[in-house]
Write a protein that holds these residues in place. Structure first.
Motif, short mmCIF file in Angstrom:
data_model
loop_
_atom_site.label_atom_id
_atom_site.label_comp_id
_atom_site.label_asym_id
_atom_site.label_seq_id
_atom_site.Cartn_x
_atom_site.Cartn_y
_atom_site.Cartn_z
N GLU A 63 21.40 28.68 38.87
CA GLU A 63 21.98 29.17 40.48
C GLU A 63 23.21 29.70 39.82
OE1 GLU A 63 21.94 28.79 43.73
OE2 GLU A 63 19.74 28.54 43.23
N ARG A 66 21.58 33.47 39.02
CA ARG A 66 21.88 33.41 40.51
C ARG A 66 23.08 34.54 40.45
NH1 ARG A 66 23.53 33.07 45.66
NH2 ARG A 66 23.72 31.13 44.90
N ILE A 67 24.15 33.16 40.60
CA ILE A 67 26.06 33.90 40.72
C ILE A 67 26.36 34.88 39.60
CG2 ILE A 67 28.45 33.27 41.04
CD1 ILE A 67 26.73 30.88 42.09
N LYS A 70 24.21 38.94 40.98
CA LYS A 70 25.68 38.67 41.84
C LYS A 70 26.34 39.93 41.69
CE LYS A 70 25.69 39.10 46.57
NZ LYS A 70 25.60 40.23 46.53
N ARG A 114 35.58 36.64 42.17
CA ARG A 114 34.15 36.18 43.03
C ARG A 114 33.74 35.46 41.85
NH1 ARG A 114 30.66 40.13 44.96
NH2 ARG A 114 32.32 40.39 45.96
N LEU A 115 33.54 35.27 40.45
CA LEU A 115 32.53 34.08 39.80
C LEU A 115 33.22 33.49 40.28
CD1 LEU A 115 30.54 33.71 37.70
CD2 LEU A 115 31.96 35.23 36.21
N THR A 118 32.35 31.37 43.89
CA THR A 118 31.50 31.06 44.21
C THR A 118 30.41 30.17 43.31
OG1 THR A 118 31.15 33.41 44.65
CG2 THR A 118 29.24 32.56 44.82
N LEU A 119 30.88 30.42 42.18
CA LEU A 119 30.55 28.85 41.40
C LEU A 119 30.56 27.27 41.96
CD1 LEU A 119 30.95 28.53 37.20
CD2 LEU A 119 31.21 27.16 38.88
N GLU A 122 28.48 27.36 44.71
CA GLU A 122 27.08 27.32 45.85
C GLU A 122 26.55 26.86 43.96
OE1 GLU A 122 25.59 31.41 46.64
OE2 GLU A 122 27.49 31.67 47.51
#
Length: 142
Positions: A63, A66-67, A70, A114-115, A118-119, A122
């Motif tokens: 996961e 994936r982040i 992105k 953002r990193l 989102t971490l 998610e």
């Protein structure tokens, strides 16, 4: 930018190193490196915290990748790194470090934010907080 800009991704039980993460994102194309360090604080929700224990699902690294991919696709990332600690941590210990190198500082700030955001939302990593009053609680995603 491809996935070759992802220089370091890990979830580990050993202490995290600012020097390791900073070195991982060093890049001659970068005019700005933004680095976020999350540490264990001594309080939460008005209660004194004595320690945290982080645990991760086996899919957590996938996961995280994936982040990272992105973020690398959405920003002009020259290099990216993210490491999170699991296990028991004391007050002041480093729990997470993320870093992003981009051509300009504004892009680096935005990509790094953002990193980490989102971490936290998610990646399946959970926090077990231990309080000074002897109680404890699990917190969804860290």
């Amino acid at each position: 930018m491809g996935t070759d800009v992802i220089r370091l991704l890990d979830i580990r039980e050993t202490p995290l190193s600012l020097d390791e993460v900073h070195a991982a994102v060093g890049d001659s194309a970068a005019g700005g490196i933004d680095l976020f360090v999350g540490t264990v604080r001594d309080h939460d929700g008005g209660k004194g915290v004595t320690a945290l224990e982080y645990s991760a699902h086996p899919s957590a690294v996938d996961e995280l990748r994936r982040i990272a991919e992105k973020v690398a696709a959405d920003f002009p990332v020259a290099a990216l790194a993210a490491v999170h600690r699991v296990g028991r941590l004391g007050i002041g210990d480093i729990a997470v470090i993320v870093a992003v190198a981009c051509p300009h500082r504004g892009e680096a700030f935005d990509a790094c934010r953002r990193l980490i955001d989102t971490l936290k939302h998610e990646v399946p990593i959970w926090k077990h907080q231990h309080f000074a009053d002897g109680s404890s609680e699990w917190v969804g995603s860290c």
